[in-house]
Design a protein around this motif. Structure first.
Motif, PDB file in Angstrom:
ATOM      1  N   THR A 438      53.625  48.227  34.910  1.00 53.10           N
ATOM      2  CA  THR A 438      52.317  48.498  34.307  1.00 53.10           C
ATOM      3  C   THR A 438      51.419  47.278  34.374  1.00 53.10           C
ATOM      4  O   THR A 438      50.225  47.383  34.710  1.00 53.10           O
ATOM      5  CB  THR A 438      52.494  48.938  32.844  1.00 53.10           C
ATOM      6  N   TRP A 439      51.951  46.111  34.075  1.00 52.68           N
ATOM      7  CA  TRP A 439      51.157  44.882  34.122  1.00 52.68           C
ATOM      8  C   TRP A 439      50.694  44.572  35.540  1.00 52.68           C
ATOM      9  O   TRP A 439      49.559  44.144  35.755  1.00 52.68           O
ATOM     10  CB  TRP A 439      51.981  43.719  33.573  1.00 52.68           C
ATOM     11  N   HIS A 440      51.576  44.793  36.514  1.00 55.24           N
ATOM     12  CA  HIS A 440      51.212  44.508  37.907  1.00 55.24           C
ATOM     13  C   HIS A 440      50.102  45.448  38.379  1.00 55.24           C
ATOM     14  O   HIS A 440      49.156  45.023  39.043  1.00 55.24           O
ATOM     15  CB  HIS A 440      52.441  44.640  38.794  1.00 55.24           C
ATOM     16  N   ARG A 441      50.208  46.716  38.039  1.00 52.10           N
ATOM     17  CA  ARG A 441      49.164  47.666  38.420  1.00 52.10           C
ATOM     18  C   ARG A 441      47.823  47.303  37.793  1.00 52.10           C
ATOM     19  O   ARG A 441      46.770  47.497  38.399  1.00 52.10           O
ATOM     20  CB  ARG A 441      49.559  49.073  37.978  1.00 52.10           C
ATOM     21  N   ALA A 442      47.857  46.775  36.589  1.00 51.89           N
ATOM     22  CA  ALA A 442      46.621  46.427  35.882  1.00 51.89           C
ATOM     23  C   ALA A 442      46.038  45.099  36.344  1.00 51.89           C
ATOM     24  O   ALA A 442      44.953  44.715  35.894  1.00 51.89           O
ATOM     25  CB  ALA A 442      46.869  46.381  34.378  1.00 51.89           C
ATOM     26  N   GLY A 472      42.212  40.346  32.865  1.00 55.20           N
ATOM     27  CA  GLY A 472      41.734  39.155  33.560  1.00 55.20           C
ATOM     28  C   GLY A 472      42.037  37.880  32.809  1.00 55.20           C
ATOM     29  O   GLY A 472      42.455  36.872  33.410  1.00 55.20           O
ATOM     30  N   LEU A 473      41.839  37.890  31.483  1.00 56.26           N
ATOM     31  CA  LEU A 473      42.115  36.705  30.673  1.00 56.26           C
ATOM     32  C   LEU A 473      43.613  36.415  30.637  1.00 56.26           C
ATOM     33  O   LEU A 473      44.036  35.250  30.692  1.00 56.26           O
ATOM     34  CB  LEU A 473      41.564  36.900  29.263  1.00 56.26           C
ATOM     35  N   HIS A 474      44.415  37.451  30.547  1.00 59.78           N
ATOM     36  CA  HIS A 474      45.877  37.308  30.564  1.00 59.78           C
ATOM     37  C   HIS A 474      46.314  36.576  31.833  1.00 59.78           C
ATOM     38  O   HIS A 474      47.058  35.588  31.778  1.00 59.78           O
ATOM     39  CB  HIS A 474      46.507  38.699  30.489  1.00 59.78           C
ATOM     40  N   ARG A 475      45.811  37.035  32.966  1.00 60.99           N
ATOM     41  CA  ARG A 475      46.211  36.403  34.220  1.00 60.99           C
ATOM     42  C   ARG A 475      45.636  34.999  34.356  1.00 60.99           C
ATOM     43  O   ARG A 475      46.283  34.088  34.888  1.00 60.99           O
ATOM     44  CB  ARG A 475      45.773  37.264  35.400  1.00 60.99           C
TER      45      ARG A 475
END
Length: 826
Positions: A438-442, A472-475
């Protein structure tokens, strides 16, 4: 968001390799996935097993997620399903949102309105009723428009066991939203929409007008057929319905041809106290007049039957479908409490309660909350159903207890976790792989990092804590390479673009390719743009666009510095915040001044005012100045100008939730404001310039305006001093200090007769400066008694007045020029 399907498959294998007792949670499908569904035809309720391959994930919203799929194999049980054939492409819509937030928000609003789960997802009869309504509407379109292709065809409904939702298979439409059209007659378009008589030959924006007309007529058809709440999907005034109407490919020759309504599944319930668009206010009142307090997808079967009987020959083959629709609607409407419609029936109707309880069990089975064995047990025990309902209301733990009771595999999974440390470890790592997909898709994790996170429990827990942040901020916080690239993109790339012609050319090529991919740009227009890429003026315009990019943060930097200095000196936090806000709303800012000076500088350097006359004027304004050079290119490179304006003006709009969707009305409004309206103003100005050329310039009224304005300021000072005991500063009479010079500027430009535009603006600036000087003289001699004000303070006062009035007075003149109507329109 692009992502690695291969990585997702690898993580899925990791999950399955853990050999857990529970099934894997699946939020959406990937391209290349294959699934087999037991579908039921809409035209005839024949059933078949259909094997589908996901060709493309199209998108998702509150109503559900849409895929383009290919039918690989069809195995009918008895009879064929109309419209389905092997090898063809279809649109598959599964009525569950792809993201958790969308699902939570949608379900919450629906529960408030109807006191039950989202029926289109969990109730096959509800999904069936919506599909049958669509079939009748399609036939109604054939009657009204002469072509049933004005409504997308729907072929079958089904239940997807993996996602836990009902779904539908429809005709795949190769189409697009509207094309953003160049129109220098927006004023005539506005007058036409307001009902004023306008020569159709003078109107622009043909696609816009054609779509608006079609959607209005389609809403009228829906009301005539009783599909009142389906019409909400096409109400123009909601400002978000426009993407629901597409234009088929191959129909570009005629603006009215190929328009097709494609979406009949609402995502959000319309609550009477929560309008979510401008048009919702009107819809709420209409609903109340019909006795419908909460609106979603309810129609009038009586009105539909009346319409069918009035056109009996056109519906003669659909009588069995009408009977099926009545039955499906009855089950659907009786499956939830819906106190605004069922109200007192809830107190006395055993049939209503029996249907609600049976539908609740069906919904749990569709959502995979119950397995087959427990479904049969619950259907034999109403007490179990009621207890299971109550259990679902328990915060946080309700889902856990329901799984323990209703699913044997989950029960076994939880018991193994509690009794086996090895199984617990496998379960946690499997959950990490599941969540990492899920995180990768997002876009939160790139492929290599996602694999490491799935393999490491500490990494996973760290990212789990940050997952509440925007993607975006997470990454940005966790990916050094991504952070470095973003900072370089913002701060370094503009300088590289300025000095490197090859990089600028590639920049434009990338934008053109993006325009092609998003269908904003046709292939012919793209080739035309690229053919001019090496020309000197195109290079100059690209450099100018880069300069605009470089000046983007200038206003913010200055505003922060000024606000900080003010706060340090005064300690006034509210005032410092007001300065920040002021810099955002003023029409002329440090950044726009820098852009304007640049435009003036290159016009002088190239000795060509003609090639920069629009940019020199518009660049000094804050927001519209970003499009000064695209607008300047209109007549020399119209295709490039149209594309650049569309690209820059609309990309910013798409960050707006819901209303910023591509093809929605906000996109068109912004494009019109930033591109078509300046063209309209320029056309009118040219006409007025030709008329004014026949008259002699006049400037004697400038002195009268300055004297009158200074006198009004003096009277205001006297009134203020009488009550406050001292003369006011500009901040004390800020409203008058802004509005009066602007009014003077409007009067000055209106009285300049045959003067050219730049001389009118200059005359307004002179009027502003003269007003400031006269006002200061009056203040020194009459209000304050002359020598009582120190010379230094008087000089400072005069300088500020000259500065402020010399800005607002020309601003008033420019606004007056912009507001003047077309000389040829009565």
């Amino acid at each position: 968001m692009e992502y690695s399907v291969e990585l997702c498959k690898e993580l899925e294998q990791r999950f399955h390799g853990a050999k857990l007792y529970r099934p894997m949670r699946i939020a959406r499908f990937d391209a290349g996935d294959e699934l087999t569904c037991q579908v039921t035809g809409v035209a005839q309720p024949n059933t078949a097993s259909v094997r589908l391959r996901i060709d493309k994930f199209v998108g998702g919203g509150f109503a559900g997620q849409v895929y383009r799929v290919k039918a690989l194999a069809i195995d009918p049980d008895a009879g064929t399903i109309d419209g389905l054939a092997e090898g063809r492409l279809y649109a598959m819509k599964i009525l569950i949102p792809p993201t958790g937030f969308s699902r939570l928000f949608r379900n919450l609003l629906y529960w408030i309105g109807f006191q039950g789960p989202f029926q289109l997802q969990v109730n096959p009869d509800a999904a069936r009723a919506g599909a049958l309504w669509q079939k009748f509407i399609r036939r109604g379109a054939k009657i009204r428009f002469g072509d049933e292709n004005a409504v997308v065809d729907i072929h079958a409904t089904f239940v997807d066991e993996k996602l836990g939702s009902c779904g539908e298979l429809s005709e795949w439409i190769d189409g697009r939203t509207w094309r953003l059209e160049v129109d220098d007659r927006v004023d005539l378009l506005k007058a036409h929409l307001r009902g004023r008589p306008v020569d159709p030959q003078n109107l622009g924006s043909p696609e816009y007008l054609a779509k608006r007309t079609f959607m209005r007529q389609f809403v009228e058809l829906l009301y005539d057929m009783g599909a009142f709440e389906f019409a909400r999907q096409y109400e123009w005034s909601t400002c978000k319905s426009q993407p629901n109407c597409l234009k088929r490919e191959g129909a570009d020759g005629d603006p009215s041809a190929g328009l097709v309504a494609v979406d009949f599944r609402a995502g959000l319930a319309l609550l009477p106290f929560l309008p979510m668009s401008p048009g919702d206010f009107k819809l709420i009142l209409k609903g109340l007049a019909r006795g419908s307090l909460v609106q979603f997808d309810r129609g009038s079967l009586h009105r539909l039957e009346t319409f069918v009987n009035a056109h009996h020959s056109d519906f003669v083959d659909m009588c069995p479908m009408l009977d099926e629709l009545k039955k499906a609607e009855q089950v659907y409407r009786n499956s939830i409490p819906d106190i605004t419609h069922n109200h007192v029936r809830l107190l006395y109707s055993p049939r209503l309660w029996s249907t609600m309880l049976a539908s609740a069990v069906t919904g749990w089975k569709v959502r995979n909350i119950l397995d087959d064995q427990h479904e049969q047990k619950f259907r034999r025990s109403k007490i179990s159903i009621l207890l299971f309902l109550i259990l679902g209301l328990v915060p946080l733990l309700g889902t856990f207890f329901r799984r323990l009771w209703g699913r044997a595999d989950w029960h076994r999974h939880y018991r193994a976790m509690a009794t086996s440390a090895r199984y617990l470890r496998r379960a946690v790592l499997a959950r990490a792989a599941e969540k990492t997909i899920t995180w990768h898709r997002a876009g939160r994790l790139e492929a290599a990092r996602a694999l490491k996170v799935a393999q490491s429990l500490p990494r996973f827990l760290g990212h789990l804590c940050l997952s509440i942040l925007p993607a975006g901020l997470h990454r940005f916080l966790t990916d050094h390479t991504f952070r470095k690239e973003k900072l370089a993109y913002i701060f370094v790339r503009p300088f590289k673009l300025y000095f490197n012609a090859t990089l600028r050319e590639q920049w434009l090529r990338d934008m053109v390719q993006e325009g092609r991919n998003k269908h904003v740009l046709t292939d012919d227009d793209a080739e035309t743009i690229l053919a001019h890429l090496k020309e000197p003026y195109v290079q100059r315009y690209l450099v100018s666009l880069v300069v605009h990019l470089l000046t983007l943060p200038l206003t913010q930097i200055v505003s922060v510095i000024v606000s900080f200095i003010y706060w340090k000196r005064t300690g006034d936090e509210l005032g410092a915040g007001g300065i920040l806000v002021l810099f955002q709303v003023i029409p002329v800012s440090p950044g726009s001044i820098a852009r304007g000076l640049y435009a003036v500088g290159i016009a002088i350097y190239d000795r060509s005012f003609k090639d920069y006359n629009i940019a020199v004027f518009l660049s000094f304004f804050k927001y519209i100045g970003y499009l000064a050079f695209p607008i300047q290119m209109t007549y020399r490179y119209p295709v490039l100008a149209r594309f650049m304006a569309a690209h820059w003006a609309t990309e910013a709009v798409h960050v707006v939730p819901v209303f910023g969707e591509r093809g929605a009305l906000l996109e068109h409004w912004v494009y019109t404001l930033f591109y078509n309206w300046p063209l309209t103003v320029r056309r009118r100005m040219r006409k007025r310039a030709a008329l004014r050329a026949e008259a002699r310039p006049r400037y004697w009224h400038v002195a009268l305006c300055a004297a009158a304005a200074a006198s009004i300021f003096a009277l205001a000072d006297l009134a203020y001093a009488a009550s406050a005991g001292e003369p006011p500063g500009l901040g004390d009479i800020w409203y008058l200090a802004a509005l009066l010079p602007m009014a003077c500027g409007a009067v000055v430009t209106g009285g300049c007769a045959g003067a050219t535009l730049w001389k009118r603006i200059a005359a307004a600036a002179v009027c502003g400066a003269a007003t400031a000087l006269l006002y200061t003289v009056i203040t020194a001699t009459l209000v304050s008694g002359g020598p009582a004000i120190p010379h230094a303070q008087l000089a400072k006062m005069c300088a500020w007045r000259v500065f402020v009035f010399s800005i607002f007075c020309p601003l008033g003149a420019m606004l007056a020029e912009l507001r003047l109507p077309d000389p040829d329109v009565p």
